[in-house]
Design an enzyme around this catalytic site. Sequence first.
Site, PDB file in Angstrom:
ATOM      1  N   LYS A  93       0.849  -1.200   0.000  1.00  0.00           N
ATOM      2  CA  LYS A  93       0.000   0.000   0.000  1.00  0.00           C
ATOM      3  C   LYS A  93       0.880   1.244   0.000  1.00  0.00           C
ATOM      4  CE  LYS A  93      -4.057   1.945   2.375  1.00  0.00           C
ATOM      5  NZ  LYS A  93      -5.062   1.738   3.431  1.00  0.00           N
ATOM      6  N   SER A 168      -9.968   1.727   2.363  1.00  0.00           N
ATOM      7  CA  SER A 168      -9.080   2.544   1.574  1.00  0.00           C
ATOM      8  C   SER A 168      -7.972   1.728   0.882  1.00  0.00           C
ATOM      9  CB  SER A 168      -8.417   3.594   2.458  1.00  0.00           C
ATOM     10  OG  SER A 168      -7.582   2.969   3.420  1.00  0.00           O
ATOM     11  N   SER A 192     -10.382  -0.632   6.508  1.00  0.00           N
ATOM     12  CA  SER A 192      -9.745  -0.477   5.192  1.00  0.00           C
ATOM     13  C   SER A 192      -9.051  -1.702   4.637  1.00  0.00           C
ATOM     14  CB  SER A 192      -8.746   0.665   5.234  1.00  0.00           C
ATOM     15  OG  SER A 192      -9.429   1.862   5.049  1.00  0.00           O
TER      16      SER A 192
HETATM   17  N1  GLN Z   1     -13.551   4.058   5.701  1.00  0.00           N
HETATM   18  C1  GLN Z   1     -13.010   4.511   6.932  1.00  0.00           C
HETATM   19  C2  GLN Z   1     -12.593   5.951   6.809  1.00  0.00           C
HETATM   20  O1  GLN Z   1     -12.840   6.522   5.811  1.00  0.00           O
HETATM   21  C3  GLN Z   1     -11.861   3.651   7.348  1.00  0.00           C
HETATM   22  C4  GLN Z   1     -10.623   3.947   6.614  1.00  0.00           C
HETATM   23  C5  GLN Z   1      -9.458   3.078   7.043  1.00  0.00           C
HETATM   24  O2  GLN Z   1      -9.633   2.050   7.675  1.00  0.00           O
HETATM   25  N2  GLN Z   1      -8.270   3.552   6.747  1.00  0.00           N
HETATM   26  O3  GLN Z   1     -12.052   6.523   7.684  1.00  0.00           O
END
Ligand code: GLN
Length: 503
Positions: A93, A168, A192
Amino acid sequence: MLTREHERYFKLDISELITKSSSEQRKALLNKEVSAVELTMEVYRKIESVDEKIGAYNSLTKEYALETAKKVDEKIRNNEEISPLAGIPLALKDNINLKSYSTTASSKILANFVSPYDATVTKKLKSNLIPIMGKANMDEFAMGSSNENSATKIVRNPWNLNKVPGGSSGGSAAAVAAGEATLALGSDTGGSIRLPGSYCGLVGLKPTYGRVSRYGLIAFASSLDQIGPLTRTVEDAALLLNVISGYDEKDSTSLNQTPPDFTKDLRNDLKGLKIGYIKELCTEGLMPEVENALKKSLEIYKSLGAELVEISLPLIKYSIAVYYIVATAEASSNLARFDGVKYGYRAKDAQSLYEMYVKTRAQGFGDEVKRRIMLGTYALSSGYYDAYYKKAQQLRRLIKNDFDNAFKKADVLISPTCPHTAFDIGSKIEDPLSMYLTDIATITANLAGIPAMNVPVGLDNSGLPIGLQLQADCLNETKLLNVAFKLEEAVQFNYGIPSTALV
Ligand code: GLN
């Protein structure tokens, strides 16, 4: 007469092999049916042919990957032992540092940033000779659930190019689903890893908070962030967790405890184990196919001798609200360092230092990141701190208490990972609240610090993957992986995307 080359060609279809699990690829490597360099090159060929459509990678790290693959081949040639995942292609990532390569977090503000050091997990990948293929696309600074918040480009779901891959860590997941990597690392602050795992038909594991070092991970919300694997099989996730876990003095929240071998309990019998289905997440508002898949899985567990119990987590209804105070508060502080002074993007034509800060941040951050910074700054400002931040922290503690009570009654908790399958690109991006709601089932594990994972269990009526979430108490990953492995074994989810999906 067949040459050796031909013989190998007929025995093994490399384009098929790159869609398989690490253990199958390892077998081919050790049997010398394919070399690590060939495997790596085949994955790059795949990237070349499909990534324009998918957008899984921000950048490729070919030189590093091939150099690593060569080392693996040399060891195999010399009959030296190689670590279990040596030579298996991985997508990293783009918020995890790999020295001398760019780390952008899919943000304009870091567009030209080259990392001067390796993250601890990257060091571990290196010492295990795992070829890192490239830096995977993501929502900007890991903020989002669909990967549409990337400043680079959106990521498309390889199962259906009109759908989001989840976020994400959408690039990491899409890469593994499409055969552009066998393994991936993502980061999970509120879901995410698990959500993209669910939307792309993969196993995705968020370890216990502190299990994996965050050193070299670009911080979003430090009390919630964890790095973890996205893979095609539960065993692969366990193997990759073996590689990345362990104490690190460079991360003050790292657990000073030797991790177990996470593969050791995979095949254990489930007799007598208590599986708790979470009432609040298993009844209302589920897509019918998701509900059916859940019911079937509960039946499977019963037939394997596990006992089903109903669990209530009444405070789950506050979790999104609590998360969006805690996560944004921490983000507003963590992202203060991106000001154009030391690294990253700097706005031109500023007349003063202050103006430079303002212009840099205004031009460098995308809308969602700005929204989070504003929310977090507001929640922490004097006068509001007690009303919002303090209250959120108190509720966080109570949510953790709910889990503590739940784990007195059940060994592992089960629910859908998301109430529905992957949604259309563009369908939620204008409505942040509906986007935030996709994380209703995943966020609480980060608030409580417990390990949680997605296991693919089937397809909906339009052929998109359905995922279930399993959660265990802190440090109980081996039990969690065992329960996941047994489900995987019983449902026999075909982890490959249909061959027509990318045409
Ligand atoms: N979807 C969640 C957010 O927008 C979690 C994102 C994540 O786990 N990095 O914060």
